[in-house]
Design an enzyme around this catalytic site. Structure first.
Site, PDB file in Angstrom:
ATOM      1  N   ASP A 223     -31.640 -22.817 -31.548  1.00 17.73           N
ATOM      2  CA  ASP A 223     -31.444 -23.169 -30.149  1.00 17.73           C
ATOM      3  C   ASP A 223     -31.946 -21.965 -29.350  1.00 17.73           C
ATOM      4  OD1 ASP A 223     -28.776 -24.925 -28.404  1.00 17.73           O
ATOM      5  OD2 ASP A 223     -30.761 -24.245 -27.747  1.00 17.73           O
TER       6      ASP A 223
HETATM    7  C1  GLC Z   1     -30.526 -25.334 -24.444  1.00 23.71           C
HETATM    8  C2  GLC Z   1     -29.830 -26.424 -25.234  1.00 23.71           C
HETATM    9  C3  GLC Z   1     -30.772 -27.174 -26.131  1.00 23.71           C
HETATM   10  C4  GLC Z   1     -32.141 -27.241 -25.477  1.00 23.71           C
HETATM   11  C5  GLC Z   1     -32.687 -25.834 -25.455  1.00 23.71           C
HETATM   12  C6  GLC Z   1     -34.033 -25.758 -24.733  1.00 23.71           C
HETATM   13  O1  GLC Z   1     -29.691 -24.232 -24.273  1.00 23.71           O
HETATM   14  O2  GLC Z   1     -28.672 -26.067 -25.967  1.00 23.71           O
HETATM   15  O3  GLC Z   1     -30.211 -28.475 -26.345  1.00 23.71           O
HETATM   16  O4  GLC Z   1     -33.002 -28.110 -26.200  1.00 23.71           O
HETATM   17  O5  GLC Z   1     -31.794 -24.905 -24.874  1.00 23.71           O
HETATM   18  O6  GLC Z   1     -33.868 -26.078 -23.392  1.00 23.71           O
END
Ligand code: GLC
Length: 726
Positions: free
Chosen positions: A255
């Site tokens: 993430d």
């Molecule tokens: C965010 C989310 C994830 C998302 C990523 C990119 O913090 O937790 O679901 O795809 O970052 O935006």
């Protein structure tokens, strides 16, 4: 002679890694040794906010990811969250995944994945960061609207076709957030403590199905910790369960900012690192991609011989395999904002909206009887496609509930009036995308309420459209709801409206259950979800009866928060350690999540998992078991066409371990004309009878008595078929 020579020459120079007639593994074997060390490192971490490097000299394109599960996020600046201000990246906003789950219609999930994949392809995206399948453990979780409810069987059977549909376009899914990211509060620092049975029976099945049946090419590690290791580089979850036990051959993506430790990132299963906050946890432009854990720090350890090249090659193989499936594959071109995509959005909404209550058959609105309709509530006029975190979108259009109702009802000569009723969140901006709405209203709450009540007295029917929104501490990423009740004093307003007019319909727009203390005073209640671009059209069609609702709740609607295991014994949101910024959250309710908890504690929900009414009626008959096959006939006994979801639960009458009173194991949705019947069959498999044995690590079906329970909701299972497993 020249022409012949040229033809021979060109055939000889197409390298194996670009030859799509060859098996992918052969192409990977050919490409891997061609890469330099720097090129290998470059493709396993981000080079910008949402992209990772290709290999230009070998003709391997940049790899582009993008959010999100409900539509393709607008392009952002190279290394910023801010949108780039493009004028060609407005998309179709599809209904939120909780709505998709509420359709209980796997074929629709496939259509959803295909439509999203076509929009992603057209926008040049190679990976969609979704779908999310974290289990709905608490109704306070800010991100439940992005997920598929409380039950592992429903989430599994709905996520698989979505993944297959999406990836049929050559766009990788990225199943998230693996795993145990069941609330947002302290999401980066929460260490989840959960027993193995709950982990394997409740929280992992949808991820496992997405990988093994869906063939997902990527999975996203969650922010939180398990066994005191961050999920983005977690030995047990990634190396042992995902890659060894499930034989996952895809890529583990962090993430954004989920990687925290170089040694763990190298050795505990992370393959692509995104969003890391280098430079002392600073965000944004100062991200120095070369300082990512899987960049120069990794190179240093390799050159010092402290980590083997083989571990790097394993990561690179997985990334190259992903490229063979996407950027190095011949793929459909895709399309964007097509009528087919809008129709898919409308169909998902129509089949996902849940008719919770409909006393005196107040609904559907009857233009002949209901000549004066009053619409009340901020959610009738507020855009919901902007905000809520990374799933926020720049929709080409969003038809609002009030506009949809006016457009539909005024065509029949019905007068539609509006009263704000309350002011909640008049803002509307996310990462530079603005709604352009001016919802500001400085009138005092008492004035707003009085106006709504006065107008309600004059109306034939009142439709209150409220609920939650995408503001912080509501249905939004990054934190959870502060309470189970509706915000902005909506309860008081709803009760006042109920006193002013007995023909009151309450439409709740949210991705979560909320307390409904006024439930007994309101004849009709509809769960409206975040419906996306076609919200107003879809809601109007159901409320006026053009579409017959067939949605079923994907989660239990608790009367009170303390009726939920996570809040009764489960330790939500956990306890902060004395000496460090880590929260330990004990999932003490174990496998007893949702209806499993309610059954165990003989608690009655406001509305049950799997509940949803229709404008027609259905009957089940002729149920019987023949061998391992359960058969039942479903008949539309009403006067209009409609769809019903026949649900099959299993009860293990006596087992050596504690098991839930019943568990959903299959369902089928059928559409029937008035008077029409259909015979449904369900094959009962050993898997359906099994539980996870923590001692052996195996799934076990114990011989003994079982019951197949058939019905149309978890609290409406009139058919019980007994059988004995030998
Ligand atoms: C965010 C989310 C994830 C998302 C990523 C990119 O913090 O937790 O679901 O795809 O970052 O935006």
């Amino acid at each position: 002679m020249l022409a012949a020579t040229v033809v021979v020459a060109s055939a000889a120079t197409t390298p194996i890694y670009l030859d799509e007639s060859r098996p992918i593994e052969e192409r990977v074997d050919d490409l891997l040794p061609r890469l330099t060390l720097d090129e290998k490192l470059a493709i396993i971490h981000a080079q910008s906010k949402f992209s990772s490097a290709g290999v230009a000299r070998l003709g391997i394109p940049t790899f582009w990811t993008d959010d999100g599960p409900h539509g393709v996020r607008p392009d952002v600046l190279w290394d910023e969250w801010e949108q780039a201000g493009a004028t060609n990246d407005s998309c179709v906003a599809f209904p939120a995944l909780t709505c998709l789950a509420a359709t209980w219609h796997p074929e629709l999930a496939h259509r959803y994945g295909v439509a999203l994949g076509e929009e992603a392809r057209y926008r040049g995206k190679d990976m969609i960061l979704g779908p999310g399948v974290n289990i709905y453990r608490t109704p306070l979780n800010g991100r439940n609207f992005e997920y598929m409810g409380e039950d592992p069987c429903l989430a599994s059977l709905m996520v698989v076709p979505y993944v297959r549909g999406l990836q049929s376009l050559g766009v990788s899914a990225c199943i998230k957030h693996y795993a145990l990211n069941n609330n947002e509060h302290e999401r980066h620092t929460t260490n989840v403590v959960v027993d193995d049975r709950a982990l394997h029976e409740i929280y992992l099945p949808a991820f496992k199905a997405a990988v093994q049946q869906g063939g997902a090419w990527a999975i996203m590690g969650a922010y939180n910790l398990y066994n005191n290791e961050h999920l983005c580089h977690n030995r047990v979850m990634l190396n042992d369960i995902l890659k060894r036990d499930w034989q996952f051959d895809g890529v583990v993506v962090s993430d954004w900012g989920g990687a925290h430790d170089t040694w763990q990132a190298i050795n505990n299963g992370l393959d692509m690192e995104f969003g890391t906050w280098t430079d002392g946890l600073s965000e944004g432009a100062r991200n120095a991609y070369d300082n990512y854990h899987l960049a120069l720090p990794y190179k240093k350890l390799l050159l010092e011989g402290k980590v083997p090249m083989a571990t790097l090659d394993e990561k690179v193989r997985r990334v190259l395999r992903l490229m063979m499936r996407t950027t190095l594959a011949t793929r459909p071109r895709g399309s964007m904002c097509s009528q087919e995509h809008y129709q898919t959005a409308r169909d998902v909404a129509a089949e996902g909206i849940v008719l919770l209550k409909n006393d005196k058959n107040l609904l559907p609105i009857d233009p002949a009887r209901h000549r004066r309709v009053l619409v009340v509530g901020e959610n009738a006029i507020k855009m919901m496609t902007v905000g809520g975190g990374s799933s926020s979108l720049k929709a080409q259009h969003e038809i609002l509930p009030l506009d949809g109702l006016r457009q539909r009802l005024e065509a029949d000569g019905v007068t539609v009036d509006y009263a704000r009723g309350y002011v909640g969140d008049p803002t509307g901006e996310y990462n530079g995308v603005t709604t352009g709405q001016s919802l500001k209203d400085d009138r005092p709450a008492a004035v707003l309420l009085a106006e709504a009540v006065e107008k309600a007295r004059q109306a034939d029917v009142v439709i209150f459209i409220g609920g939650l929104n995408k503001a912080a501490f509501q249905d939004s990423e990054g934190d959870d709801h502060k309470s189970y009740g509706l915000p902005y004093n909506q309860d008081q307003l709803i009760e006042a409206l109920a006193r002013a007019n007995k023909n009151l319909v309450v439409v709740n727009i949210s991705g979560n259950a909320v307390a409904m203390p006024w439930r007994g005073q309101v004849p009709a209640i509809v769960q409206g979800w975040f419906l996306g671009s076609e919200a107003g059209t879809s809601l109007a069609r159901v409320l006026v009866g053009d579409d017959n609702p067939s949605g079923k709740l994907p989660f239990s609607w608790y009367e009170r928060l303390e009726d939920c295991g996570a809040h009764s014994v489960g330790d939500y949101p956990g306890t902060r350690r004395a000496d460090e910024n880590i929260w330990d959250e004990h999932y003490r309710e174990g496998i007893y999540v949702g209806y499993r908890w309610l059954d165990k504690n003989k608690l009655k929900p406001a509305f049950a998992f799997g509940h949803g009414l229709s404008y027609t009626t259905f009957a089940l008959s002729n149920a019987h078991l023949t061998g391992n096959t359960a058969t039942v006939t479903v008949t539309n006994t009403g006067r209009r066409a409609g769809s019903e979801v026949v649900q099959l639960y299993i009860t293990d009458v006596k087992s050596s371990v504690d098991r839930p009173a019943k568990e959903l194991k299959a369902f089928k949705k059928v559409h029937l004309q008035p008077g029409e019947s259909q015979v449904l069959t369900f094959d009962i498999t050993r898997d359906m009878l099994s539980y996870y044995d923590s001692n052996s690590g195996q799934w076990t079906a114990e011989p003994g008595d079982f019951i197949v329970r058939l019905g149309t909701a978890s609290d409406r299972l009139p058919i019980n078929l007994k059988f004995k497993l030998q």
